[in-house]
Design a protein around this motif. Sequence first.
Motif, PDB file in Angstrom:
ATOM      1  N   HIS A   1       0.664  -1.277   0.046  1.00 21.20           N
ATOM      2  CA  HIS A   1       0.109   0.319  -0.124  1.00 21.20           C
ATOM      3  C   HIS A   1       0.650   1.400   0.510  1.00 21.20           C
ATOM      4  CE1 HIS A   1      -4.374   2.236   0.501  1.00 21.20           C
ATOM      5  NE2 HIS A   1      -3.101   3.075   1.575  1.00 21.20           N
ATOM      6  N   VAL A   2       0.655   1.884  -0.791  1.00 19.30           N
ATOM      7  CA  VAL A   2       1.485   3.424  -1.096  1.00 19.30           C
ATOM      8  C   VAL A   2       0.819   4.972  -0.689  1.00 19.30           C
ATOM      9  CG1 VAL A   2       2.927   4.279  -2.839  1.00 19.30           C
ATOM     10  CG2 VAL A   2       2.970   2.242  -3.048  1.00 19.30           C
ATOM     11  N   CYS A   3       1.469   5.517   0.251  1.00 18.20           N
ATOM     12  CA  CYS A   3       0.796   6.581   0.121  1.00 18.20           C
ATOM     13  C   CYS A   3       2.342   7.684  -0.346  1.00 18.20           C
ATOM     14  CB  CYS A   3       0.376   6.563   2.271  1.00 18.20           C
ATOM     15  SG  CYS A   3      -1.094   5.951   2.158  1.00 18.20           S
ATOM     16  N   ALA A   4       1.695   9.169  -0.651  1.00 14.64           N
ATOM     17  CA  ALA A   4       2.690  10.024  -1.260  1.00 14.64           C
ATOM     18  C   ALA A   4       2.739  11.117   0.239  1.00 14.64           C
ATOM     19  CB  ALA A   4       1.781  10.379  -2.341  1.00 14.64           C
ATOM     20  N   ASP A   5       1.910  11.257   0.859  1.00 16.55           N
ATOM     21  CA  ASP A   5       1.968  12.099   1.772  1.00 16.55           C
ATOM     22  C   ASP A   5       2.392  11.734   3.611  1.00 16.55           C
ATOM     23  OD1 ASP A   5      -0.373  12.346   3.463  1.00 16.55           O
ATOM     24  OD2 ASP A   5      -0.696  12.024   1.092  1.00 16.55           O
ATOM     25  N   GLY A   6       2.552  12.565   4.818  1.00 13.88           N
ATOM     26  CA  GLY A   6       2.672  11.735   5.945  1.00 13.88           C
ATOM     27  C   GLY A   6       1.024  11.671   6.926  1.00 13.88           C
ATOM     28  N   ASP A   7       0.491  12.561   6.275  1.00  9.62           N
ATOM     29  CA  ASP A   7      -0.795  12.030   6.983  1.00  9.62           C
ATOM     30  C   ASP A   7      -1.528  10.562   6.166  1.00  9.62           C
ATOM     31  OD1 ASP A   7      -0.543  14.563   8.843  1.00  9.62           O
ATOM     32  OD2 ASP A   7      -0.621  15.652   6.707  1.00  9.62           O
ATOM     33  N   ALA A   8      -1.401  10.854   4.967  1.00 10.59           N
ATOM     34  CA  ALA A   8      -2.597  10.135   4.425  1.00 10.59           C
ATOM     35  C   ALA A   8      -1.648   8.509   5.268  1.00 10.59           C
ATOM     36  CB  ALA A   8      -2.014   9.870   3.373  1.00 10.59           C
ATOM     37  N   GLY A   9       0.485   8.831   5.307  1.00 11.29           N
ATOM     38  CA  GLY A   9       0.691   6.970   5.473  1.00 11.29           C
ATOM     39  C   GLY A   9       0.683   7.325   6.778  1.00 11.29           C
ATOM     40  N   LEU A  10       0.465   7.799   8.247  1.00  8.28           N
ATOM     41  CA  LEU A  10       0.233   8.023   9.436  1.00  8.28           C
ATOM     42  C   LEU A  10      -1.199   7.173   9.156  1.00  8.28           C
ATOM     43  CD1 LEU A  10       0.803   7.765  12.173  1.00  8.28           C
ATOM     44  CD2 LEU A  10      -0.298  10.549  12.544  1.00  8.28           C
TER      45      LEU A  10
END
Length: 231
Positions: A37-46
């Motif tokens: 699963h890939v996220c491109a920003d920190g908030d979405a990653g957390l």
Amino acid sequence: MTTAPPPDRGLVLVVEDEQPIADLVRLYLTRDGYGVHVCADGDAGLAAARRLRPVLAVLDIGLPGISGTEICRRLRADDDWTPVVFLTARDDEVDRVVGLELGADDYVTKPFSPRELLARIRAIRRRSLGPPDTGVVHTLGTVTVDTARRSVTAAGRPTVLTSTEFDLLAHLMRRPGRVFTREELLASVWGYAAHAGTRTVDVHVAQIRAKLGDAAGVIRTVRGVGYTADG
């Protein structure tokens, strides 16, 4: 976007804002049998880390929104000890040490070999799934390591360690009195000779000692050589 994990590997979270790098990491992980699963920003990653409960997270440090180090800090504050590998363009030792002190298991500096990243992920996963002597209990002084439960108690108090911290302590305690060089520990515990040098071992030992509190003396520094565990 998520690539569904097969039942025997699990899902790896990749938080990386450079699309070509994210695609490359996804490709190698998918080929090795992981869901990604890939996220491109920190908030979405957390948010994804909390929602998806991945088996491991690869975090870029410099991200839009909150940083990779802040993601790691918040996960650890939530008592979430998902293994973390930092993927970063920063080659400064301070950045690396801060990441390890926050509870990261490893880091890779850009530019990097995707095969090396995959090898490090495999090594962390092998450790987190349990060492070869699963079921053995090691006790030195007031410190007990249970390799079946992957649990540690110090003076009767449960002590939470990261996957790498646990394996480093267990490795030392398996052979009490045996002095290990830092290079030997890197090869045996991390599964490779780290390009960043032996500072990685020193930081992890310091973190273990801090968590063991009054029982920290179970790990003894042998000046000019390395570390040993004794009662």
